[in-house]
Every structure is written in C-alpha cells, then in structure tokens.
Enzyme design. Structure first.
Site, PDB file in Angstrom:
ATOM      1  N   LYS A  15       0.840  -1.204   0.000  1.00  0.00           N
ATOM      2  CA  LYS A  15       0.000   0.000   0.000  1.00  0.00           C
ATOM      3  C   LYS A  15       0.875   1.254   0.000  1.00  0.00           C
ATOM      4  O   LYS A  15       0.622   2.213  -0.724  1.00  0.00           O
ATOM      5  CB  LYS A  15      -0.937  -0.017   1.216  1.00  0.00           C
ATOM      6  CG  LYS A  15      -2.031  -1.063   1.087  1.00  0.00           C
ATOM      7  CD  LYS A  15      -2.793  -1.325   2.373  1.00  0.00           C
ATOM      8  CE  LYS A  15      -3.774  -2.482   2.141  1.00  0.00           C
ATOM      9  NZ  LYS A  15      -4.497  -2.919   3.330  1.00  0.00           N
ATOM     10  N   GLN A  35      -5.540  -1.585   9.530  1.00  0.00           N
ATOM     11  CA  GLN A  35      -5.277  -2.888   8.920  1.00  0.00           C
ATOM     12  C   GLN A  35      -5.959  -3.988   9.738  1.00  0.00           C
ATOM     13  O   GLN A  35      -5.747  -4.096  10.944  1.00  0.00           O
ATOM     14  CB  GLN A  35      -3.751  -3.118   8.852  1.00  0.00           C
ATOM     15  CG  GLN A  35      -3.346  -4.367   8.106  1.00  0.00           C
ATOM     16  CD  GLN A  35      -3.684  -4.314   6.615  1.00  0.00           C
ATOM     17  OE1 GLN A  35      -3.450  -3.315   5.936  1.00  0.00           O
ATOM     18  NE2 GLN A  35      -4.249  -5.399   6.112  1.00  0.00           N
ATOM     19  N   ASP A  62     -11.328   2.373   3.081  1.00  0.00           N
ATOM     20  CA  ASP A  62     -11.629   0.950   2.883  1.00  0.00           C
ATOM     21  C   ASP A  62     -13.098   0.748   2.495  1.00  0.00           C
ATOM     22  O   ASP A  62     -13.474  -0.326   2.035  1.00  0.00           O
ATOM     23  CB  ASP A  62     -11.359   0.176   4.187  1.00  0.00           C
ATOM     24  CG  ASP A  62     -10.086  -0.665   4.121  1.00  0.00           C
ATOM     25  OD1 ASP A  62      -9.633  -0.950   2.993  1.00  0.00           O
ATOM     26  OD2 ASP A  62      -9.566  -1.033   5.185  1.00  0.00           O
TER      27      ASP A  62
END
Ligand code: NDP
Length: 285
Positions: A54, A98, A121
């Site tokens: 990422k 995460q 997300d």
C-alpha cells in the site's frame, strides 16, 4: 476453450499512471497532497507485507502516507482516541486500520469510529448503506477493483448471471451489490449452500471468494464463463494460489484472473483511487 487472462497487474499499472496525473492535477490546483494514514496493531507478517504494498502504491502515484504501528496489547480505547485525532487532522484524508485486529479489540467499534469521509476501505456502515442504494460514496476496494477488471476486460455485466461464492462483508456481499447495480442477476453462495456445483455451473460471471485453495474446479465452471478469483491462499511450498484451480479452469473459462497478479493489485489500486477521492471530498466540503 482456451481462456484469456485478465491481468490485474497490467490494469493496475495503467490505472496508477492515470491516477498519478489526477493526483498531480489536484495537488497543483489546491496545494494539497492527498495523505493516507495506515494503523497497524501488532506484527502480523501478512499485514506488514500488505502495508508495504500500500505504501509503495501511494509513493508511485504521489500520495503521501505514514504508518502508525502500535503494540499488540494496545487498548481499544487508545486506538479509538488515535482515530479521533486523525479524523480531526486536516492533513489526513484517508484512514486505514489494517485488519484483522487483535481479538481484545472490537473491529466494529473501530470501523464505526473512522470518519465516513476518510473511510478509504469503504467499510463504515454509512458508506456501505450508501453503496447499497447506489449513492456516490467510497466503495470497498476489492469489489470495486473486480468490477473494473471485468469492464476493462471488455466483458458485459448487464443481463449476465453472476454467481459469487462467499458472503463476507468485505468481498462477497459488496461485490454482489455492485454487480447487481451493473444489472447482473446475482446469486450468492456460502458454506450452507446445497449443491454448490449446480449453482456455479450456471454462472456467466463466477466470483470465487472462499479462502480455500483450488476449491473451484473446472467441472464447476460453465463453458465460456468469466472467472474472477479473489482467493489468496498460501500452499505448503510457500507459493500463493487462488480459490480456483487455475490450469483446468482456464480450459473452460472465456476469461480468468490469475493469482497472484489478478484481483490483488487492483485492490491496492482502488485504495489509492479512494484516497484521492477522499481528499477531493474533504476539500470540496
Ligand atoms: P471469509 O473467510 O470472510 O469468507 C469466506 C466465505 O466463503 C464465507 O462467506 C463462507 O461461508 C464461504 N465458504 C467457506 N467455505 C465454503 C464452502 N465450502 N462452500 C461455499 N462457501 C464457502 O473470507 P474473505 O471474504 O475475507 O476472503 C476470501 C478470500 O479472498 C480469502 O482467500 C482472502 O485472503 C481473499 N482476499 C483477497 C483480497 C485481494 O485483494 N486479493 C482481498 C480480500 C480477501 P459462510 O459465510 O457460510 O461461512
């Protein structure tokens, strides 16, 4: 039939080049560099590797990023207060926690805490609700990447029967919703589905998001189907493989995504797209 390979790696490359231009344009007209903050709790090796990907992606397109790496025993209260600070930090446009989190932390509380404008997300219930009713919002990355892969491969979605194996909140359910919005007829299968093969055999578009190595075999696939393999499974020899038995499936399918190099690179790319989108939304607010 010998199928064409839908390369997520190639599409990710192309999308990132376009995105880099869009980021440059946004930054030069606003003086704002889109910024993503990633929070990791603990030292899960798979998570560390995903985060590296990422961060590399951010750098590639001109998005700045940082990592807040917290100890495994960080309390939920502490994590929530860090998210609160990031929500209020004008320099941060995207917040990504995460997953998975250590079991003493309630994932739902954490997802609910992230500002909906910074939820890159696309997991916040408000954003999920907006997606459900087709309102513009930050879309979950893997499902959005899958739609882009199918479209860029030149495959029609409208009127097709899409069968999804898996009903998780991050892949199965949202990809079903996005395919429905693209006018597919959608069937969702899961571990209690009776006669899975009978279902998958009907799929013009088959999305496998099971998390079981080589679970979908060629005899479960309709001739000429488009097969999207979301699964990432590590074999004993340490190699990665998908949920679909690639070699045999490629003889039956019209088009198929490989693992690695299929859905994965597009997931990260859509995160970058969302971070720019979040920066734009915050700027225009
Ligand atoms: P989950 O474990 O959350 O969900 C798996 C789903 O598969 C569940 O809905 C489960 O059903 C269903 N399932 C399990 N066994 C069977 C079976 N025998 N027959 C039919 N359905 C079954 O996984 P995720 O959705 O998070 O991820 C799926 C895979 O995709 C994993 O390999 C993951 O690593 C990968 N992944 C890849 C990403 C990428 O970017 N490439 C991103 C996200 C995930 P039930 O609900 O009944 O338990």
């Amino acid at each position: 039939m010998s199928s064409s390979i839908i390369s997520g790696k190639e599409l990710a490359k192309k999308t990132r080049l376009e995105l880099k231009d869009s980021v440059t344009e946004f930054t030069s007209s606003t003086d704002i560099t889109p910024h993503l903050t990633v929070i990791l709790v603990g030292d899960n090796p798979a998570s560390l590797s995903y985060i590296k990907g990422k961060q590399k992606g951010c750098k590639e397109v001109g998005i700045s990023s940082d990592l807040i790496h917290l100890q495994e025993d960080t309390t939920e209260e502490k994590l929530l207060s860090i998210i609160e600070q990031l929500n209020n930090n004008k320099k941060v446009h995207g917040i990504l926690v995460q997953l998975p989190l250590p079991t003493h932390i309630d994932e739902d509380q954490v997802i609910n805490k992230i500002s909906t404008l910074k939820d890159v997300d696309g997991f916040h219930p408000k954003n999920v609700g907006k997606m459900m009713i087709g309102q513009k919002t930050l879309l979950p990355c893997t499902p959005a990447g899958i739609i882009k892969l199918i479209k860029e491969a030149g495959e029609e979605i409208s009127g097709k029967h899409a069968v999804i194996v898996g009903r998780s909140n991050i892949v199965g359910k949202p990809v079903a919703q996005l395919l429905l919005q693209e006018n597919a007829t959608v069937t969702i299968c899961h571990s209690r589905t009776k006669d899975l093969k009978m279902m998958t055999k009907q799929a013009d578009i088959l999305v496998a998001a099971v998390g079981k190595a080589n679970y979908i075999t060629a005899d479960m696939i309709k001739d000429g189907a488009v097969v999207i393999d979301v699964g990432v499974n590590r074999l004993e020899n340490n190699k990665l493989c998908g949920d679909v038995e690639f070699n045999s499936a490629a003889d039956v399918a019209k088009a198929i995504t490989p693992v690695p190099g299929g859905v994965g690179p597009m997931t990260i790319t859509m995160l970058l797209v969302n971070t720019l989108e979040a920066a734009k939304m915050i700027h225009n607010k």
